[in-house]
Design an enzyme around this catalytic site. Structure first.
Site, mmCIF file in Angstrom:
data_model
loop_
_atom_site.group_PDB
_atom_site.id
_atom_site.type_symbol
_atom_site.label_atom_id
_atom_site.label_comp_id
_atom_site.label_asym_id
_atom_site.label_seq_id
_atom_site.Cartn_x
_atom_site.Cartn_y
_atom_site.Cartn_z
ATOM 1 C CD GLU A 154 -2.979 -1.157 0.329
ATOM 2 O OE1 GLU A 154 -3.234 -0.079 -0.234
ATOM 3 O OE2 GLU A 154 -3.598 -2.208 0.090
ATOM 4 C CB CYS A 193 -1.524 7.405 1.225
ATOM 5 S SG CYS A 193 -3.059 6.738 1.887
HETATM 6 P P1 NAD Z 1 8.169 4.759 5.140
HETATM 7 O O1 NAD Z 1 8.152 3.912 3.930
HETATM 8 O O2 NAD Z 1 9.307 5.675 5.371
HETATM 9 O O3 NAD Z 1 8.046 3.879 6.480
HETATM 10 C C1 NAD Z 1 7.051 2.882 6.688
HETATM 11 C C2 NAD Z 1 7.624 1.759 7.527
HETATM 12 O O4 NAD Z 1 8.720 1.178 6.866
HETATM 13 C C3 NAD Z 1 8.126 2.169 8.912
HETATM 14 O O5 NAD Z 1 7.635 1.235 9.859
HETATM 15 C C4 NAD Z 1 9.633 2.082 8.786
HETATM 16 O O6 NAD Z 1 10.271 1.713 9.990
HETATM 17 C C5 NAD Z 1 9.806 1.005 7.772
HETATM 18 N N1 NAD Z 1 11.063 1.088 7.013
HETATM 19 C C6 NAD Z 1 11.826 2.170 6.761
HETATM 20 N N2 NAD Z 1 12.901 1.831 6.014
HETATM 21 C C7 NAD Z 1 12.803 0.517 5.769
HETATM 22 C C8 NAD Z 1 13.577 -0.420 5.016
HETATM 23 N N3 NAD Z 1 14.698 -0.065 4.365
HETATM 24 N N4 NAD Z 1 13.142 -1.693 4.930
HETATM 25 C C9 NAD Z 1 12.009 -2.072 5.549
HETATM 26 N N5 NAD Z 1 11.247 -1.229 6.293
HETATM 27 C C10 NAD Z 1 11.631 0.047 6.393
HETATM 28 O O7 NAD Z 1 6.797 5.526 5.021
HETATM 29 P P2 NAD Z 1 6.336 6.737 5.882
HETATM 30 O O8 NAD Z 1 7.179 7.923 5.582
HETATM 31 O O9 NAD Z 1 6.194 6.287 7.290
HETATM 32 O O10 NAD Z 1 4.860 6.994 5.297
HETATM 33 C C11 NAD Z 1 4.597 7.874 4.273
HETATM 34 C C12 NAD Z 1 4.376 7.162 2.959
HETATM 35 O O11 NAD Z 1 3.432 6.131 3.124
HETATM 36 C C13 NAD Z 1 3.808 8.055 1.878
HETATM 37 O O12 NAD Z 1 4.449 7.791 0.660
HETATM 38 C C14 NAD Z 1 2.348 7.653 1.808
HETATM 39 O O13 NAD Z 1 1.728 7.906 0.570
HETATM 40 C C15 NAD Z 1 2.430 6.202 2.109
HETATM 41 N N6 NAD Z 1 1.162 5.730 2.646
HETATM 42 C C16 NAD Z 1 0.408 4.874 1.895
HETATM 43 C C17 NAD Z 1 -0.826 4.442 2.367
HETATM 44 C C18 NAD Z 1 -1.687 3.512 1.579
HETATM 45 O O14 NAD Z 1 -2.622 2.982 2.153
HETATM 46 N N7 NAD Z 1 -1.423 3.270 0.305
HETATM 47 C C19 NAD Z 1 -1.277 4.877 3.611
HETATM 48 C C20 NAD Z 1 -0.480 5.736 4.352
HETATM 49 C C21 NAD Z 1 0.743 6.144 3.863
#
Ligand code: NAD
Length: 482
Positions: free
Chosen positions: A226, A260
């Protein structure tokens, strides 16, 4: 009972492997949960959320610096409860095996049967971001529990109070072989995504999504991603501009644009740009007569994201955009307690500006214009496929053209974001905005294995299909080749 993992990476890795082993062994020992146990687990989620809503809302407020409490009650409590109650109400129907047609039909006449059974996949890993930490965690947990799975959750490190509170509460309401929570940063996230789960759902940025999918691929773990993207708003010439601006700006300012599905940029008829700017200003003024101390206006989650969003505005200004800051109370934002950014429109935004290249994830809205409606379709198609697309207007030729000729995870017509709140619609992205979908029955299926089951007829008429091939066999083949 369930203990949150200490975030020292080697300890975390060992503890995560141990938790996965505990959950996988519990699956083998206890077998799939029946409907009663699944409903009980979902009901415990509801009780947890209702009983501790005030603590969760306070933790969210503290993590963001300032987060609208009324909004949190809607977006992180009510919206987290709803998938649980809806699953409880519909679970018996979802779990029923589905009869399928037998082919060729003659086998059915002889008593053969085909059906699909929905089997829990096993242990589902759930990774969630910071923007709606409670909702996005419980939404995925609800689908996974309804489908009869055990869950390991890795919430975001950017909302440390909320994540730690969720870990404590889940520990209170669940055994660690039902739901276990793992806390930690990107290193723990990376290690988590390498675990051999039976399914992994990741919600977060497209960039990290690539790493998660690559890590899951090593174990061939099926994934639901997502992700994010730039959600366009196309304003038709038939749209009521006041209503459009009010709805777009409500969506853009909710959670200060850290959604998002937030409208990322708008494409309006050229002759309507000034009117849109005026209506957007009026709409923001009505919602937020002041911003700095307004409890309804949320801050940017961290200094890094604050600097990033400010950087997008500065970059656009330096490259020639006209920046319209909507600041109804004429407040000085250079001195403030929280990291609040007032709603900001970017006029004359070009493709060279970062604001048109990255997902904005803040209260900043580029306003682009068009002369011919067809060019809006070309513009949407020139960018990566977004999570959501919005059309305003009542010209069905225009909305049909957008629906048929562009790709996006979902669409809301005459508003923004709302399609996510329809429990009975699948929610997910497409390509760079994600893959797979969940919510409601679609979520139940995403987290279930659809097992094909065929029961053979007792009749030995089927012996004709074995060698030595004879006349009856050849007649059969000839009739199928007709
Ligand atoms: P992010 O991808 O930075 O982090 C999400 C999770 O991934 C965190 O728990 C983090 O610890 C983990 N993470 C970070 N680096 C990682 C790695 N190298 N390997 C594995 N896991 C890792 O996202 P964010 O900044 O927390 O959220 C914002 C983004 O999420 C935006 O792009 C937004 O559009 C998207 N988003 C999508 C939805 C949806 O339902 N499609 C909903 C909410 C947010």
């Amino acid at each position: 009972m369930n203990k949150p993992v200490i975030p020292a990476i080697e300890d975390s890795k060992a503890r995560m492997a141990q938790l996965l082993d505990i959950q996988k062994r519990a699956n083998l020992r206890k077998g799939p949960p029946d409907a009663r146990l699944r409903k009980d687990r979902l009901a415990r989620c509801v009780t947890l959320l209702k009983t501790h809503k005030d603590e969760l809302i306070a933790a969210l407020d503290s993590d963001f610096g300032a987060r609208s409490k009324d909004m949190s009650a809607l977006t992180d409590i009510v919206a987290a409860i709803s998938p649980c109650t809806s699953a409880i109400a519909q679970l018996d129907k979802w779990m029923k095996p589905q009869k399928r047609k037998v082919t060729p039909a003659a086998l059915g006449v002889l008593g053969a049967k085909a059906e699909v059974r929905y089997q829990p996949k096993g242990v589902v890993g759930v990774m969630t971001p910071w923007n709606f930490p409670v909702q996005l965690s419980f939404d995925a947990i609800a689908g996974a529990l309804a489908a009869g799975n055990r869950v390991m959750l890795k919430p975001s490190e950017l909302t440390p109070e909320t994540s730690a509170l969720m870990a404590r509460l889940i520990d209170l309401y669940f055994d660690e072989d039902e739901i276990a929570v793992v806390l930690g940063g990107a290193d723990v996230g990376a290690a988590f995504s390498e675990l051999p789960f039976d399914h992994l759902i990741y919600t977060g940025s497209t960039n990290v999504g690539r790493h998660v999918m690559a890590a899951a691929a090593r174990n061939l773990v099926p994934v639901t991603l997502e992700l994010g993207g730039k959600c366009p708003v196309v304003v038709g010439r038939s749209a009521d501009l006041a209503k459009t601006a009010a709805r777009v700006m409500a969506g853009k300012t909710m959670n200060a644009g850290q959604i998002c599905l937030a409208p990322d940029y708008i494409i309006a008829p050229k002759e309507n740009r000034e009117a849109f700017v005026n209506e957007a200003t009026a709409a923001v003024t009505k919602m937020f007569p002041n911003i700095k101390s307004n409890p309804d206006y949320t801050a940017i989650v961290s200094q890094r994201h604050y600097d990033r969003v400010k950087g997008l505005i500065d970059d656009a200004r330096a490259k020639g955009a006209k920046v319209v800051e909507i600041n109804p109370g004429n407040e000085d934002f250079s001195q403030q307690e929280h990291r609040k950014i007032p709603p900001t429109l970017i006029l004359d935004a070009t493709d060279e500006m970062s604001v048109m290249q990255e997902e904005i994830f803040g209260p900043v809205l580029p306003v682009r214009t068009y002369e011919s409606f067809d060019s809006t379709i070309a513009e949407v198609n020139a960018r990566p496929r977004p999570l959501g697309l919005y059309y305003f207007g009542d010209d069905s030729a225009e909305s049909d053209a957008l629906l048929e000729r562009t790709h996006s995870g979902g669409v809301t017509i005459n508003d923004v974001i709302f399609h996510i709140s329809m429990d009975d619609l699948p929610f997910g992205g497409v390509g760079p905005s994600g893959m797979g979908a969940y919510h409601g029955e679609r979520g139940f299926k995403e987290f279930s294995h659809e097992k094909a089951v065929y029961r053979q007829t007792a009749s030995e008429l089927i012996a004709m299909f074995r060698p030595p091939y004879g006349e009856a066999f050849r007649k059969q083949i000839a009739s199928r080749l007709k």
